[in-house]
Write a protein that holds these residues in place. Structure first.
Motif, PDB file in Angstrom:
ATOM      1  N   ILE A   1      30.998 122.832  51.678  1.00 48.32           N
ATOM      2  CA  ILE A   1      30.808 121.453  51.241  1.00 48.32           C
ATOM      3  C   ILE A   1      30.638 121.371  49.729  1.00 48.32           C
ATOM      4  CG2 ILE A   1      28.295 121.358  51.482  1.00 48.32           C
ATOM      5  CD1 ILE A   1      28.670 118.588  52.755  1.00 48.32           C
TER       6      ILE A   1
ATOM      7  N   CYS B   1      32.863 119.008  47.371  1.00 50.47           N
ATOM      8  CA  CYS B   1      32.283 118.057  46.421  1.00 50.47           C
ATOM      9  C   CYS B   1      32.856 118.239  45.016  1.00 50.47           C
ATOM     10  CB  CYS B   1      30.758 118.221  46.381  1.00 50.47           C
ATOM     11  SG  CYS B   1      29.900 117.677  47.874  1.00 50.47           S
TER      12      CYS B   1
ATOM     13  N   PRO C   1      20.642 115.646  54.700  1.00 50.48           N
ATOM     14  CA  PRO C   1      22.002 116.027  54.310  1.00 50.48           C
ATOM     15  C   PRO C   1      22.787 114.931  53.617  1.00 50.48           C
ATOM     16  CG  PRO C   1      21.507 116.892  56.487  1.00 50.48           C
ATOM     17  CD  PRO C   1      20.362 116.010  56.106  1.00 50.48           C
ATOM     18  N   PHE C   2      22.767 113.707  54.135  1.00 53.47           N
ATOM     19  CA  PHE C   2      23.575 112.639  53.542  1.00 53.47           C
ATOM     20  C   PHE C   2      23.136 112.339  52.115  1.00 53.47           C
ATOM     21  CE2 PHE C   2      24.285 108.161  52.535  1.00 53.47           C
ATOM     22  CZ  PHE C   2      25.659 108.081  52.698  1.00 53.47           C
TER      23      PHE C   2
ATOM     24  N   TRP D   1      23.879 115.494  49.641  1.00 54.59           N
ATOM     25  CA  TRP D   1      25.277 115.723  49.280  1.00 54.59           C
ATOM     26  C   TRP D   1      25.900 114.524  48.591  1.00 54.59           C
ATOM     27  CZ3 TRP D   1      26.610 120.390  48.668  1.00 54.59           C
ATOM     28  CH2 TRP D   1      26.086 121.398  49.453  1.00 54.59           C
TER      29      TRP D   1
ATOM     30  N   ILE E   1      34.033 115.844  53.624  1.00 55.20           N
ATOM     31  CA  ILE E   1      32.605 115.908  53.295  1.00 55.20           C
ATOM     32  C   ILE E   1      31.791 115.116  54.309  1.00 55.20           C
ATOM     33  CG2 ILE E   1      30.873 115.175  51.609  1.00 55.20           C
ATOM     34  CD1 ILE E   1      32.924 115.777  49.430  1.00 55.20           C
TER      35      ILE E   1
ATOM     36  N   THR F   1      31.552 116.967  57.596  1.00 57.26           N
ATOM     37  CA  THR F   1      30.652 118.113  57.501  1.00 57.26           C
ATOM     38  C   THR F   1      29.196 117.668  57.462  1.00 57.26           C
ATOM     39  OG1 THR F   1      32.380 119.267  56.238  1.00 57.26           O
ATOM     40  CG2 THR F   1      30.176 120.230  56.232  1.00 57.26           C
ATOM     41  N   VAL F   2      28.915 116.589  56.728  1.00 61.11           N
ATOM     42  CA  VAL F   2      27.542 116.087  56.637  1.00 61.11           C
ATOM     43  C   VAL F   2      27.060 115.598  58.003  1.00 61.11           C
ATOM     44  CG1 VAL F   2      26.123 114.233  55.691  1.00 61.11           C
ATOM     45  CG2 VAL F   2      27.624 115.539  54.184  1.00 61.11           C
TER      46      VAL F   2
ATOM     47  N   THR G   1      23.900 117.136  59.901  1.00 59.61           N
ATOM     48  CA  THR G   1      22.796 116.255  60.286  1.00 59.61           C
ATOM     49  C   THR G   1      22.435 116.436  61.753  1.00 59.61           C
ATOM     50  OG1 THR G   1      23.467 114.643  58.607  1.00 59.61           O
ATOM     51  CG2 THR G   1      22.011 113.868  60.359  1.00 59.61           C
TER      52      THR G   1
END
Length: 355
Positions: free
Chosen positions: A28, A32, A77-78, A81, A241, A244-245, A249
């Motif tokens: 991730i 990013c 996580p949200f 990231w 992304i 993955t988040v 989560t």
């Protein structure tokens, strides 16, 4: 005996604000950084407010998102990231300001950002006695962490662009250098290199890796890319992304639990770490030699330069060079000097048939 107050303090310090460094972290992170490159390029080209104003807008966005991250009680996580994505875009824009607007050479900006990062790490270590991401449990450490992340993005952008400028490599080829160096770092870590040093070296290198990957996907095929465009590349990686988040989560596979911090870390081996420092020095020298060699190889013309027609030259005699040019009149000025009758006759007359 532990008092309730000391127990609450202990639990508070065990709530880490960053994710565990797993394979998902690196995946991730590269996603990013790719978005940071492609989305920054797309915004700068399409927002229409100028590079400096765009940077100011994203600085305000970064302040808001970072404030959200600082108010969380644990790793989310949200939010985490999202902050990384905004930091990536903002750090890229800062480097672009120095290079494109101020004309600062990439070698100079890379050196300046490297010095700033060294100062940040120095103050951080002098105050906290650690640079480990597993100990982001206090507000000062969290602020140091995000400042270091911002500078690493700016440094990675500058060094990545400087590498392209030195070597003239296409985006597809340029991906191989940071990818290979990350592989070298992983090997060094496996062989006993300092874990904190290895982490931050790899963290810096993911920036040029992601940026070159974004350039490779978004650049036209004539420039060595796949021709997806910056908008399509940004959408694809933002979707990756987000997916993955969502997974992280739900699975919580990258959450550092309180009891994980009480586990004994990998035993330190100072002698092995000194040997691996020499290994890193050899890798740095070899990388510098590779860049110098590539710099002295014939480079393809920069984009757009090969399409510019070569200037036309002609050899004139001394008399031709010093003789005055005849005075030329434009079609409109010549017509304005005709009388009205001549203009009307010119407009209505027809060509005479050949005799």
């Amino acid at each position: 005996m532990t008092t309730p107050e000391s127990s609450r303090t202990h639990v508070k310090q065990m709530l880490n604000k960053v994710p565990e460094v797993t394979i998902w972290f690196w995946i991730i992170k590269i996603l990013c950084t790719t978005v940071g490159e492609s989305f920054a390029d797309w915004i700068n080209m399409n927002l229409g407010v100028g590079l400096i104003n765009t940077s100011l807008i994203f600085t305000a966005v970064l302040a808001g998102v970072l404030g959200w991250q600082l108010t969380t009680k644990r790793y989310v996580p949200f939010v985490y990231w999202l902050t990384v994505v905004v930091v990536s875009v903002t750090g890229t824009l800062y480097t672009d300001i120095l290079t494109d607007s101020q004309g600062v050479p990439l070698a100079l900006s890379s050196s300046v950002f490297a010095c700033i990062l060294a100062v940040v790490f120095g103050i951080w270590y002098a105050r906290e006695r650690t640079l480990s991401v597993h100990t982001i449990t206090t507000r000062p450490r969290e602020l140091f962490y995000w400042l270091a992340v911002l500078v690493t993005f700016a440094l990675g952008t500058a060094t990545g662009d400087w590498t392209l400028e030195l070597t003239g490599w296409t985006p597809g080829v340029s991906v191989l250098l940071p990818l290979g160096l990350i592989g070298v770092i992983v090997l060094a870590w496996r062989l006993g290199a300092n874990a904190v040093l290895s982490f931050w070296l790899a963290y810096i290198l993911t920036r040029p890796l992601g940026a070159n990957l974004g350039d490779w996907l978004g650049s036209p095929s004539g420039d060595g890319g796949l021709g997806l465009g910056t908008a399509v590349t940004s959408v694809i990686f933002l979707a990756a992304i987000l997916a993955t988040v969502v997974y992280l989560t739900l699975s919580r596979s990258d959450v550092i639990e309180a009891n994980d911090l009480t586990d004994a870390p990998r035993a330190l081996n100072p002698a092995r770490e000194r040997i691996m420092l020499g290994y890193y020095a050899v890798v740095a020298v070899a990388t510098a030699a590779l860049l110098i060699w590539a710099h002295h190889q014939p480079h393809a013309a920069a984009a757009g330069e090969s399409d510019t027609p070569a200037p036309v030259t002609a050899h004139l005699t001394p008399q031709q060079a010093t003789s005055p040019f005849p005075r030329l009149r434009s079609r409109s000025s010549a017509r304005s000097q005709l009388t009205p009758w001549q203009n009307s006759t010119r407009a209505t007359s027809k060509p005479r048939p050949p005799e």
